[in-house]
Design a protein around this motif. Sequence first.
Motif, PDB file in Angstrom:
ATOM      1  N   ASP A  86       0.839  -1.196   0.000  1.00  0.00           N
ATOM      2  CA  ASP A  86       0.000   0.000   0.000  1.00  0.00           C
ATOM      3  C   ASP A  86       0.871   1.241   0.000  1.00  0.00           C
ATOM      4  O   ASP A  86       0.523   2.263  -0.579  1.00  0.00           O
ATOM      5  N   LEU A  87       2.008   1.144   0.703  1.00  0.00           N
ATOM      6  CA  LEU A  87       2.939   2.270   0.784  1.00  0.00           C
ATOM      7  C   LEU A  87       4.358   1.746   0.580  1.00  0.00           C
ATOM      8  O   LEU A  87       4.766   0.765   1.210  1.00  0.00           O
ATOM      9  N   PHE A  88       5.086   2.403  -0.315  1.00  0.00           N
ATOM     10  CA  PHE A  88       6.464   2.009  -0.607  1.00  0.00           C
ATOM     11  C   PHE A  88       7.352   3.222  -0.372  1.00  0.00           C
ATOM     12  O   PHE A  88       7.145   4.287  -0.965  1.00  0.00           O
ATOM     13  N   VAL A  89       8.334   3.087   0.510  1.00  0.00           N
ATOM     14  CA  VAL A  89       9.188   4.217   0.869  1.00  0.00           C
ATOM     15  C   VAL A  89      10.634   3.914   0.479  1.00  0.00           C
ATOM     16  O   VAL A  89      11.240   2.978   0.996  1.00  0.00           O
ATOM     17  N   TYR A  90      11.163   4.708  -0.459  1.00  0.00           N
ATOM     18  CA  TYR A  90      12.559   4.542  -0.875  1.00  0.00           C
ATOM     19  C   TYR A  90      13.288   5.872  -0.800  1.00  0.00           C
ATOM     20  O   TYR A  90      12.673   6.898  -0.514  1.00  0.00           O
ATOM     21  N   VAL A  91      14.597   5.838  -1.027  1.00  0.00           N
ATOM     22  CA  VAL A  91      15.384   7.048  -0.828  1.00  0.00           C
ATOM     23  C   VAL A  91      15.197   8.018  -2.001  1.00  0.00           C
ATOM     24  O   VAL A  91      15.043   9.214  -1.830  1.00  0.00           O
TER      25      VAL A  91
END
Length: 348
Positions: A86-91
């Motif tokens: 649902d949520l993807f957090v990358y740099v």
Amino acid sequence: MKKLSKILAISLSLILIAGAFYGCGLKKDGKNDGKLKVVATIFPQYDFLRQIGGDKIDLKMLLTPGAESHSFEPTPKDIKAVKDADLFVYVGGDSDSWVEEILEGVDKDKLKTVTLMDTVKTVPEETVEGMQEEHDHDGHHHDEDSDHEKDSEHHEDSDKHDEHEHDEDKEDVELDEHVWTSPKNAIEIVKKLSDELGALDPENKDYFKKNADEYIKKLEGLDGHFKEVVENGKRKEIIFGDRFPFRYFVDAYGLKYYAAFPGCSTDTEASANTVAFLIDKIKTDKIPVVFHIELSNTKMAESISEATGAKIMQLNAVHNVSKEDFEKGVTYLDLMTKNLDALKEALN
Ligand SMILES: [Zn+2]
């Protein structure tokens, strides 16, 4: 027979309908078993999300504990995890170039993405005096000699070719991706992640906000301690016999630095000139500590230490944690608090 096929047709359509509902149920309103599926590429945002989301989110880190973060390559399982999230957090930096390809085929309405670099103010990766020149992010270390060989093969006028190369470098400015090394940035990132989680799961919005607020207080405390250590320090200069991912950190507290390589360099062998420069700096400025970063080769720091008597210490940039530390539940705050003690020693 006719009746049988009718029954078959009805049951088939029932299965299809049930299947459709089941399919929705897996990601209904962005939820799975009542929990948001959240995927983080590397440790800093994994830890931030863990602090905010607690047991209300289903959180996964793609990077294996103990592994090198810059050369990360996703497995098919990793790609599936991203697509199902649902949520993807990358740099959002150069090390994440693999991400764009994956996101191309993903329904943007179903997968919310956040990058750390879009959340804070970024600066270009910097090369300071004494650093190894001709740094290349992809790890193709091309030293001066081999470049000149290439020049003489293809160009009569090697100076002209060098100029051209430098122009290309300028056009392709790499932004420093280590935004999380500044606790001030960490606070901004935590606020953003808390907002995103709350928007995706309004039922738990207050829970996320409460956790984020408590965590931000701790980060503010850490920030205050760093400020104090720098203000009370005898000197404002640190030296790294290693690569330097602390640009945002030193900018936040007004420190000066010298290092062998820029932040994301995959080089580990410094030239004799670079090592000599750092040794000279330590002797001239009477610097008591030579730093290396986490999960790194300490050879260069060791030889600088032997030549100068400076103590070898680690300043942890929190790209990742070891398997052991991961299992122990070591956090960004734990590692940064250790950095506080190391910095105190290096500045006094
Ligand atoms: Zn890095």
